[in-house]
Design an enzyme around this catalytic site. Structure first.
Site, short mmCIF file in Angstrom:
data_model
loop_
_atom_site.label_atom_id
_atom_site.label_comp_id
_atom_site.label_asym_id
_atom_site.label_seq_id
_atom_site.Cartn_x
_atom_site.Cartn_y
_atom_site.Cartn_z
N THR A 37 77.91 93.17 -4.27
CA THR A 37 79.22 93.63 -3.81
C THR A 37 79.19 93.97 -2.33
OG1 THR A 37 79.65 94.58 -6.00
CG2 THR A 37 81.03 95.34 -4.19
N TYR A 50 74.95 94.61 -14.47
CA TYR A 50 75.60 95.46 -13.47
C TYR A 50 76.95 95.89 -14.00
CZ TYR A 50 77.72 96.61 -8.88
OH TYR A 50 78.35 97.22 -7.82
N ARG A 103 85.45 98.66 -10.27
CA ARG A 103 85.82 97.39 -9.66
C ARG A 103 86.21 96.33 -10.69
NH1 ARG A 103 84.60 96.13 -4.26
NH2 ARG A 103 83.62 97.82 -3.09
N LYS A 109 72.07 98.08 -13.68
CA LYS A 109 72.57 98.91 -12.59
C LYS A 109 73.82 99.59 -13.12
CE LYS A 109 74.69 98.77 -7.99
NZ LYS A 109 75.14 97.91 -6.86
N ILE A 149 70.15 101.18 -6.66
CA ILE A 149 70.59 100.08 -5.80
C ILE A 149 71.66 100.70 -4.93
CG2 ILE A 149 71.70 97.82 -5.68
CD1 ILE A 149 70.34 97.10 -8.30
#
Length: 292
Positions: free
Chosen positions: A44, A133, A138, A161, A203
């Site tokens: 991202t 992830y 989002r 993540k 991360i």
């Protein structure tokens, strides 16, 4: 290999909007020198949503080249189309990366069964480890712990993540997966607490700006030195918030530009440079935390 502080690396661009590979090399060397445990290329923060496949693949390839096997590189390989995600996985798997970071499909709003089918298809096509992830802020769709647990049975899916910012979500996931399943924080503001509750690393967006501190935070937490880790986190906590007052990576790029690490803070449309007040605020926080 997948524990500690992984930098969610920005993709530097010049004034024309082209990829700045000299700037990218400078950033990679900066993170190696400052003790980052790894890099995530074209996630991202690397503007994956606006890089066409050829650029996406080339940026990952060059990041691996610049890293010189000194730290592992994870490639962002997700897409809202399963077929496109598989294509990226197959292409990126030939670049020398250590593994993949694959996001929950965005916009489609897949059901939990759809997520399971999507990630199993990707993992079947992968010759390297896959890290899930989950970032519902989002993607809208939220991958639940039960779904993570089912996917964790695939031999190629080795971690997640988690960018929910929820410590309860971490605990719920831990209760359903094996101890060797890697759980990484994708939310800098809650990363210290995440690590203190048994998370394996981060991360991190903040690590773009203060890689040494984020690496130290992870090292201390891994050693069980939580008091010292909290002290490190308190020194940079204002950055966790300030970097997100506009959509990521708008402020991280501006901060790196002010630090002289990239020559331009340009982004791909529809993202644009930060507002004047945002620039002033992030620069103030950077001065207060000793970055400027």
């Amino acid at each position: 290999m997948f524990k500690g502080s992984f930098v969610a690396l920005v993709t530097p661009m010049d004034e024309k909007g082209d990829i700045d590979y000299k700037g990218l090399q400078k950033l990679v060397e900066f993170h190696i020198q400052n003790g980052s445990h790894g890099l995530v290329s074209v996630g991202t923060t690397g503007e994956s949503a606006t890089l066409p496949f050829d650029e996406h693949i080339d940026v990952v390839k060059r990041t691996v080249e610049f890293a010189q096997n000194k730290i592992p590189v994870i490639a962002g390989s997700g897409a809202n189309s399963t077929a496109e995600a598989i294509f990226l996985t197959e292409q990126l798997g030939q670049t020398g990366i250590a593994g993949f970071l694959s996001v929950v499909p965005y916009y489609n709003k897949p059901q939990q069964k759809g997520m399971i089918a999507h990630f199993n298809a990707i993992a079947d096509a992968a010759d390297l480890p896959v890290i899930l992830y989950n970032v519902p802020s989002r993607t809208v769709a939220d991958m639940l712990p039960e779904t993570v647990a089912e996917l964790a049975t695939h031999k190629n899916i080795i971690g997640i993540k988690d960018a929910t910012g929820s410590i309860q979500r971490l605990k719920d996931t831990q209760a359903l997966v094996s101890e060797d399943f890697i759980i990484l924080s994708g939310d800098d503001a809650s990363a210290y607490e995440f690590l203190s509750e048994g998370g394996h690393g981060v991360i991190s967006v903040t690590a773009n700006i203060v890689p040494a501190q984020m690496a130290e935070l992870c090292n201390l937490a891994a050693a069980g030195q939580y008091t010292q880790a909290r002290e490190v986190n308190e020194q940079i906590s204002a950055l966790h918030e300030a970097l997100f007052i506009e959509p990521n990576p708008v402020l991280p790029k501006w901060a790196l530009y002010k630090m002289g690490l990239i020559e331009s803070a340009n982004l791909r449309l529809p993202l644009v440079l930060p507002e004047l007040e945002s620039k002033k605020y992030i620069e103030q926080v950077m001065r207060e935390t000793g970055v400027l």
